[in-house]
Design a protein around this motif. Structure first.
Motif, short mmCIF file in Angstrom:
data_model
loop_
_atom_site.label_atom_id
_atom_site.label_comp_id
_atom_site.label_asym_id
_atom_site.label_seq_id
_atom_site.Cartn_x
_atom_site.Cartn_y
_atom_site.Cartn_z
N THR A 85 0.84 -1.20 0.00
CA THR A 85 0.00 0.00 0.00
C THR A 85 0.87 1.25 0.00
N VAL A 86 1.89 1.25 0.83
CA VAL A 86 2.81 2.40 0.90
C VAL A 86 3.51 2.58 -0.45
N ASP A 87 3.94 1.48 -1.03
CA ASP A 87 4.60 1.54 -2.34
C ASP A 87 3.67 2.11 -3.40
N ALA A 88 2.42 1.67 -3.40
CA ALA A 88 1.46 2.15 -4.40
C ALA A 88 1.20 3.65 -4.24
N LEU A 89 1.06 4.09 -3.01
CA LEU A 89 0.83 5.52 -2.77
C LEU A 89 2.07 6.34 -3.15
N ALA A 90 3.23 5.81 -2.84
CA ALA A 90 4.47 6.52 -3.20
C ALA A 90 4.61 6.62 -4.71
N LEU A 91 4.32 5.54 -5.41
CA LEU A 91 4.35 5.58 -6.88
C LEU A 91 3.34 6.59 -7.42
N GLY A 92 2.17 6.63 -6.79
CA GLY A 92 1.16 7.60 -7.19
C GLY A 92 1.63 9.03 -7.00
N PHE A 93 2.32 9.27 -5.90
CA PHE A 93 2.84 10.62 -5.65
C PHE A 93 3.85 11.01 -6.71
N VAL A 94 4.82 10.14 -6.98
CA VAL A 94 5.85 10.47 -7.96
C VAL A 94 5.25 10.63 -9.35
#
Length: 130
Positions: A85-94
């Motif tokens: 989940t953290v990875d997906a949100l981080a990818l979304g931010f970038v």
């Protein structure tokens, strides 16, 4: 290294990339011919117009968004949120930030604001995962 950590590194490098874009037209020219002035870089950037000025503004906004992203990652880590989940949100931010920068350079204000909101939403979501 997790995807979120790689995204953090990417987010830290985005403002530097924007600065390079903002200064790029002045590289290789003499100061007297309008070239980049490393002795007074802020003054030189303040005189730029068009896409160079927008790239400089994107740089400033990238620095402004970075602490919120870092804080969100920190809180998600404290909450022991699921890494996927953290990875997906981080990818979304970038992804949102990259699109934001592209839209800033293209002078697409309304869409740019929409992407800014999406990027901030991913940061806020990081505070609530876990």
């Amino acid at each position: 290294m997790t995807i979120a950590q790689l995204c953090l590194l990417a987010a830290c490098l985005l403002p530097i990339g924007c600065a390079a874009i903002a200064k790029s037209r002045g590289f290789g020219k003499r100061r007297r011919d309008g070239g980049f002035d490393n002795s007074r870089p802020r003054d030189w950037l303040a005189r730029q117009e068009g896409w160079q000025a927008r790239a400089n503004a994107a740089q400033a906004n990238s620095w402004e968004a970075l602490p919120v992203f870092i804080a969100g990652l920190f809180v998600a880590g404290q909450h022991q949120a699921a890494q996927a989940t953290v990875d997906a949100l981080a990818l979304g931010f970038v992804a949102a930030r990259l699109a934001y920068i592209g839209l800033y350079l293209a002078d697409r204000a309304w869409l740019r604001s929409l992407l800014w909101t999406a990027g901030m939403a991913t940061c806020v979501a990081l505070f609530f995962v876990g």
